[in-house]
Motif scaffolding. Structure first.
Motif, mmCIF file in Angstrom:
data_model
loop_
_atom_site.group_PDB
_atom_site.id
_atom_site.type_symbol
_atom_site.label_atom_id
_atom_site.label_comp_id
_atom_site.label_asym_id
_atom_site.label_seq_id
_atom_site.Cartn_x
_atom_site.Cartn_y
_atom_site.Cartn_z
ATOM 1 N N LEU A 90 -67.168 -15.196 6.661
ATOM 2 C CA LEU A 90 -68.486 -14.594 6.801
ATOM 3 C C LEU A 90 -69.530 -15.441 6.093
ATOM 4 C CD1 LEU A 90 -67.608 -10.822 6.205
ATOM 5 C CD2 LEU A 90 -67.884 -12.030 8.379
ATOM 6 N N THR A 91 -70.565 -15.817 6.848
ATOM 7 C CA THR A 91 -71.611 -16.695 6.320
ATOM 8 C C THR A 91 -72.941 -15.963 6.328
ATOM 9 O OG1 THR A 91 -70.459 -18.661 7.133
ATOM 10 C CG2 THR A 91 -72.796 -18.900 6.600
ATOM 11 N N VAL A 92 -73.580 -15.891 5.175
ATOM 12 C CA VAL A 92 -74.859 -15.200 5.035
ATOM 13 C C VAL A 92 -75.980 -16.141 5.462
ATOM 14 C CG1 VAL A 92 -76.421 -14.001 3.462
ATOM 15 C CG2 VAL A 92 -73.942 -13.803 3.148
ATOM 16 N N ALA A 93 -76.667 -15.777 6.551
ATOM 17 C CA ALA A 93 -77.766 -16.599 7.060
ATOM 18 C C ALA A 93 -79.102 -16.196 6.453
ATOM 19 C CB ALA A 93 -77.840 -16.500 8.578
ATOM 20 N N GLU A 94 -79.253 -14.899 6.145
ATOM 21 C CA GLU A 94 -80.509 -14.390 5.597
ATOM 22 C C GLU A 94 -80.212 -13.212 4.670
ATOM 23 O OE1 GLU A 94 -83.295 -13.412 8.707
ATOM 24 O OE2 GLU A 94 -82.799 -15.209 9.868
ATOM 25 N N MET A 95 -81.043 -13.049 3.652
ATOM 26 C CA MET A 95 -80.965 -11.901 2.750
ATOM 27 C C MET A 95 -82.379 -11.409 2.463
ATOM 28 S SD MET A 95 -78.062 -12.919 -0.100
ATOM 29 C CE MET A 95 -78.922 -14.401 -0.642
ATOM 30 N N ILE A 96 -82.516 -10.112 2.209
ATOM 31 C CA ILE A 96 -83.832 -9.569 1.889
ATOM 32 C C ILE A 96 -84.307 -10.104 0.542
ATOM 33 C CG2 ILE A 96 -83.475 -7.462 3.237
ATOM 34 C CD1 ILE A 96 -82.953 -5.990 0.586
#
Length: 229
Positions: free
Chosen positions: A187-193
């Motif tokens: 799982l790769t995080v592309a965007e975060m708040i």
């Protein structure tokens, strides 16, 4: 740190829909995406109850009681849109004619397994609808859901606890906290708040996460809350 609203989640998912895409919108938050396609971009929305060319939510006072989507919400038809028989609508799905399906989910696993048709709670009967057909018929499956449950429990898991709709089908997850891609490397995080860190997000996610080298802050515009249908 302010989580995204349902409308902002739908807005973010709509930004990834490309010109000319044929897209099915699942029941719940996904149906809101039809109202947030960027201006000038043509996306053809499909509803499994027999609409091809579904439009955004109707303006107040202009609702047609006979124009409803698969979730029984009032909707519209764009110029050139059409109605088809329910069987033909499923032929569109099963024939591989959909580019994207945006679906809601109860759980998603680290390898893209989807669970969205039952929680096995006898108080809430299952509602599979066309989910299984969509999960194997559309070219890309993307999920929109809250990152955690009502008690703060993770909904992105190493292995789904609910019966699967389909295995290894989800490619991207839009939550109220982040945009996460399901890749062969994990799982790769592309965007975060804004205000979120990988460590904080990891604490709310069961499988391991890694941060994309080009990750961005997830900062959607203020969008109006959808009216009850």
């Amino acid at each position: 740190m302010i989580p995204l609203t349902r409308e902002q989640m739908a807005w973010r998912a709509a930004q990834d829909l490309m010109e000319g895409d044929y897209v099915n919108l699942g029941i719940g938050i996904p149906t809101l995406a039809a109202s947030f396609v960027p201006a000038g971009r043509e996306v053809i929305f499909h509803s499994e109850n027999g609409i091809l060319g579904m439009g955004p939510k109707p303006e107040p006072g202009k609702e047609d009681p006979y124009m409803v989507d698969a979730g029984k919400n009032k909707t519209t038809l764009v110029a050139g849109g059409c109605f088809v028989h329910h069987a033909d609508s499923f032929l569109i799905i099963r024939g591989g004619h959909l580019d994207v399906s945006l679906l809601g989910a109860f759980e998603v696993s680290e390898n893209g397994d989807l669970a969205n048709w039952t929680t096995e709670d006898p108080a809430f009967p299952p509602g599979v609808g066309g989910a299984m057909d969509l999960a194997v018929g559309a070219r890309a499956i993307r999920v929109i859901m809250d990152h955690t449950g009502k008690r703060g429990e993770p909904r992105i898991l190493k292995r789904c606890s609910y019966p699967l709709t389909a295995p290894n089908c989800v490619k991207r997850i839009y939550t109220n906290l982040a945009v996460i891609d399901v890749t062969p490397q994990g799982l790769t995080v592309a965007e975060m708040i804004a205000g979120m860190t990988l460590e904080k997000l990891q604490a709310l996610t069961e499988p391991s996460l890694r941060l994309a080298p080009d990750w961005q802050v997830l900062a959607p515009p203020e969008v109006p809350k959808a009216r009850a249908a």
